[in-house]
Structure formats: structure tokens, C-alpha cells
Design a protein around this motif. Structure first.
Motif, mmCIF file in Angstrom:
data_model
loop_
_atom_site.group_PDB
_atom_site.id
_atom_site.type_symbol
_atom_site.label_atom_id
_atom_site.label_comp_id
_atom_site.label_asym_id
_atom_site.label_seq_id
_atom_site.Cartn_x
_atom_site.Cartn_y
_atom_site.Cartn_z
ATOM 1 N N ARG A 1 -61.182 53.462 7.388
ATOM 2 C CA ARG A 1 -60.907 52.182 7.176
ATOM 3 C C ARG A 1 -61.720 51.513 6.351
ATOM 4 O O ARG A 1 -62.090 50.250 6.652
ATOM 5 C CB ARG A 1 -60.575 51.615 8.542
ATOM 6 C CG ARG A 1 -59.580 52.309 9.634
ATOM 7 C CD ARG A 1 -59.249 51.207 10.791
ATOM 8 N NE ARG A 1 -58.314 51.984 11.745
ATOM 9 C CZ ARG A 1 -56.886 52.270 11.671
ATOM 10 N NH1 ARG A 1 -56.413 51.833 10.468
ATOM 11 N NH2 ARG A 1 -56.426 52.958 12.653
ATOM 12 N N GLU A 2 -61.886 52.096 5.372
ATOM 13 C CA GLU A 2 -63.029 51.365 4.518
ATOM 14 C C GLU A 2 -62.199 50.960 3.032
ATOM 15 O O GLU A 2 -61.725 51.589 2.155
ATOM 16 C CB GLU A 2 -64.024 52.387 3.583
ATOM 17 C CG GLU A 2 -64.960 52.964 4.786
ATOM 18 C CD GLU A 2 -65.744 54.001 4.157
ATOM 19 O OE1 GLU A 2 -65.494 54.731 2.987
ATOM 20 O OE2 GLU A 2 -66.604 54.554 4.861
ATOM 21 N N LYS A 3 -61.559 49.707 3.419
ATOM 22 C CA LYS A 3 -60.591 49.214 2.651
ATOM 23 C C LYS A 3 -60.924 49.025 1.067
ATOM 24 O O LYS A 3 -60.310 49.336 0.183
ATOM 25 C CB LYS A 3 -60.399 47.603 3.171
ATOM 26 C CG LYS A 3 -59.097 46.900 2.407
ATOM 27 C CD LYS A 3 -58.867 45.593 2.946
ATOM 28 C CE LYS A 3 -57.810 44.773 1.846
ATOM 29 N NZ LYS A 3 -57.831 43.294 2.569
ATOM 30 N N GLU A 4 -62.095 48.297 0.884
ATOM 31 C CA GLU A 4 -62.678 48.400 -0.465
ATOM 32 C C GLU A 4 -62.728 49.775 -1.134
ATOM 33 O O GLU A 4 -62.504 49.806 -2.410
ATOM 34 C CB GLU A 4 -63.891 47.774 -0.493
ATOM 35 C CG GLU A 4 -64.420 47.087 -1.849
ATOM 36 C CD GLU A 4 -65.828 46.317 -1.821
ATOM 37 O OE1 GLU A 4 -66.291 46.077 -2.596
ATOM 38 O OE2 GLU A 4 -66.197 45.984 -0.748
ATOM 39 N N THR A 5 -63.353 50.550 -0.579
ATOM 40 C CA THR A 5 -63.383 51.993 -1.230
ATOM 41 C C THR A 5 -61.878 52.562 -1.556
ATOM 42 O O THR A 5 -62.110 53.258 -2.628
ATOM 43 C CB THR A 5 -64.149 52.939 -0.091
ATOM 44 O OG1 THR A 5 -65.512 52.271 0.057
ATOM 45 C CG2 THR A 5 -64.457 54.243 -0.918
ATOM 46 N N VAL A 6 -61.146 52.329 -0.535
ATOM 47 C CA VAL A 6 -59.700 52.850 -0.896
ATOM 48 C C VAL A 6 -59.155 52.048 -2.018
ATOM 49 O O VAL A 6 -58.553 52.853 -2.715
ATOM 50 C CB VAL A 6 -58.955 52.703 0.296
ATOM 51 C CG1 VAL A 6 -57.279 52.926 0.117
ATOM 52 C CG2 VAL A 6 -59.242 53.515 1.656
ATOM 53 N N GLU A 7 -59.355 50.714 -2.147
ATOM 54 C CA GLU A 7 -58.677 50.013 -3.198
ATOM 55 C C GLU A 7 -59.455 50.555 -4.648
ATOM 56 O O GLU A 7 -58.548 50.722 -5.526
ATOM 57 C CB GLU A 7 -59.022 48.556 -2.906
ATOM 58 C CG GLU A 7 -58.295 47.619 -3.912
ATOM 59 C CD GLU A 7 -58.640 46.052 -3.443
ATOM 60 O OE1 GLU A 7 -59.264 45.544 -4.468
ATOM 61 O OE2 GLU A 7 -58.178 45.549 -2.339
ATOM 62 N N THR A 8 -60.605 50.534 -4.623
ATOM 63 C CA THR A 8 -61.268 50.943 -5.928
ATOM 64 C C THR A 8 -60.929 52.368 -6.330
ATOM 65 O O THR A 8 -60.834 52.585 -7.425
ATOM 66 C CB THR A 8 -62.947 50.980 -5.633
ATOM 67 O OG1 THR A 8 -63.438 49.830 -5.217
ATOM 68 C CG2 THR A 8 -63.620 51.375 -6.853
ATOM 69 N N LEU A 9 -60.864 53.209 -5.389
ATOM 70 C CA LEU A 9 -60.432 54.800 -5.719
ATOM 71 C C LEU A 9 -59.151 54.815 -6.016
ATOM 72 O O LEU A 9 -58.731 55.475 -6.955
ATOM 73 C CB LEU A 9 -60.840 55.712 -4.537
ATOM 74 C CG LEU A 9 -62.295 55.862 -4.395
ATOM 75 C CD1 LEU A 9 -62.510 56.673 -3.237
ATOM 76 C CD2 LEU A 9 -63.079 56.196 -5.540
ATOM 77 N N ARG A 10 -58.269 54.048 -5.693
ATOM 78 C CA ARG A 10 -56.845 53.970 -6.026
ATOM 79 C C ARG A 10 -56.688 53.463 -7.495
ATOM 80 O O ARG A 10 -55.832 53.963 -8.273
ATOM 81 C CB ARG A 10 -55.851 53.049 -5.061
ATOM 82 C CG ARG A 10 -55.650 53.719 -3.735
ATOM 83 C CD ARG A 10 -54.521 53.120 -2.812
ATOM 84 N NE ARG A 10 -54.203 53.918 -1.900
ATOM 85 C CZ ARG A 10 -53.639 53.408 -0.773
ATOM 86 N NH1 ARG A 10 -53.440 52.240 -0.735
ATOM 87 N NH2 ARG A 10 -53.462 54.028 0.307
ATOM 88 N N PHE A 11 -57.235 52.351 -7.776
ATOM 89 C CA PHE A 11 -57.549 52.013 -8.997
ATOM 90 C C PHE A 11 -57.905 53.175 -10.079
ATOM 91 O O PHE A 11 -57.445 53.197 -11.164
ATOM 92 C CB PHE A 11 -58.375 50.643 -9.328
ATOM 93 C CG PHE A 11 -57.638 49.387 -9.087
ATOM 94 C CD1 PHE A 11 -56.514 48.826 -9.490
ATOM 95 C CD2 PHE A 11 -58.213 48.735 -7.915
ATOM 96 C CE1 PHE A 11 -55.837 48.028 -9.210
ATOM 97 C CE2 PHE A 11 -57.419 47.433 -7.448
ATOM 98 C CZ PHE A 11 -56.293 47.168 -8.034
ATOM 99 N N LEU A 12 -58.719 53.662 -9.805
ATOM 100 C CA LEU A 12 -59.424 54.907 -10.427
ATOM 101 C C LEU A 12 -58.558 55.790 -10.805
ATOM 102 O O LEU A 12 -58.196 56.492 -11.915
ATOM 103 C CB LEU A 12 -60.771 55.428 -10.031
ATOM 104 C CG LEU A 12 -61.499 56.175 -10.815
ATOM 105 C CD1 LEU A 12 -62.210 55.462 -11.992
ATOM 106 C CD2 LEU A 12 -62.908 56.724 -9.896
ATOM 107 N N MET A 13 -57.757 56.315 -9.557
ATOM 108 C CA MET A 13 -56.702 57.280 -9.744
ATOM 109 C C MET A 13 -55.614 56.635 -10.598
ATOM 110 O O MET A 13 -55.138 57.792 -11.491
ATOM 111 C CB MET A 13 -56.220 57.647 -8.405
ATOM 112 C CG MET A 13 -57.062 58.657 -7.350
ATOM 113 S SD MET A 13 -57.263 60.157 -8.296
ATOM 114 C CE MET A 13 -55.573 60.910 -8.463
ATOM 115 N N ALA A 14 -55.302 55.461 -10.572
ATOM 116 C CA ALA A 14 -54.134 55.215 -11.347
ATOM 117 C C ALA A 14 -54.564 55.184 -12.797
ATOM 118 O O ALA A 14 -54.025 55.418 -14.001
ATOM 119 C CB ALA A 14 -53.950 53.471 -11.148
#
Length: 150
Positions: A18-31
Motif C-alpha cells: 500500500r505504498e501509493k506514491e511508489t505505485v504511482e511513480t512506477l506506473r508513470f515509469l512503465m507508461a
């Protein structure tokens, strides 16, 4: 495991934690990685680690630029968010050279090509960039070369 697979795995781990900021950042990176694949017709072949590192470096540079702009605007809340995102992205980059290491390589490159002034900067950079590509910030390299030659 290649970089893209590692990022995907880390997204799953961050979601479980449940690390919201990490998930968000890594999703932007994957995009950004998927965007590169689509724009360069790499969808079926896949992106190489060298290409992935270039995309990640670009994302990190955008974060650093954003930090500078937010600092100038006095937006400390956004500065902290960008800094933490940059820290997350930096985990996937090769270890960066520090200023002393870059300075030593610049001195060697200057001696190697016999550069004497700012007019020889192109020759120095031609020798230098293959050695530091992906391992040192281009702005830092540029600044040190100007100092040494100027």
C-alpha cells in the motif's frame, strides 16, 4: 530479470504494501517505457535494458527540472513529491559517478586529444561521452569540461 520486469514486480510489491506514491511513480515509469516501445516499433521485440535506462534517465531529468521550477516558484510541497519520485526512479539507474570521478575522466580525455581551449570542447566530448554515458549527469560533465578548458 530485465529492468521492465523488475519495475513490474516492484509495482506489485508496492501495491501489496500500500505504498501509493511508489505505485504511482512506477506506473508513470512503465507508461514511459511502453510509450517508447510503441513509438519505436519495439512492441514485439521488447525494449533492451540500454533503451530502458535511457528512458529512465529521461524521466529522472524531467523530475530534476521540475524540482528546479518548483523551488523557483516556492512550491515546497511539490518539491518534496518530485524528490521522493526521483529517489524511486533512481533505484533503476546505474550508480552515478561523483564529481571527482568525472573530473578525472575529463582530465584524461583532455590530455588524450590535446585540447587547449573552449574551441576543442567538441573533441573532448566525443572522447568523453561514450565513457560516461548513463553513468554521469550530462550537465555535470559539460560544466566540468568547461571549467577544465576555460
Amino acid at each position: 530479470m530485465d529492468i521492465k520486469e523488475q519495475i513490474n514486480s516492484d509495482i506489485k510489491d508496492a501495491m501489496k504494501a500500500r505504498e501509493k506514491e511508489t505505485v504511482e511513480t512506477l506506473r508513470f515509469l512503465m507508461a514511459a517505457l511502453k510509450d517508447f516501445e510503441v513509438n519505436n516499433q519495439k512492441r514485439e521485440v521488447g525494449i533492451s535494458d540500454e533503451e530502458a535506462i535511457a528512458v529512465i534517465q529521461s524521466s529522472a531529468k524531467k523530475r530534476r527540472d521540475s524540482i528546479e521550477q518548483f523551488l523557483a516558484a516556492g512550491r515546497d510541497d511539490l518539491v518534496e513529491k518530485e524528490r521522493s519520485g526521483l529517489a524511486i526512479i533512481s533505484r533503476y539507474l546505474p550508480k552515478q559517478m561523483d564529481e571527482e570521478e568525472v573530473r578525472a575522466i575529463v582530465q584524461t580525455a583532455v590530455a588524450q586529444c590535446g585540447a587547449t581551449g573552449a574551441k576543442d570542447m567538441g573533441a573532448v566530448m566525443k572522447i568523453l561521452m561514450p565513457q560516461v554515458k548513463g553513468k554521469a549527469d550530462g550537465g555535470l560533465v559539460n560544466r566540468i569540461v568547461k571549467e577544465v578548458l576555460g
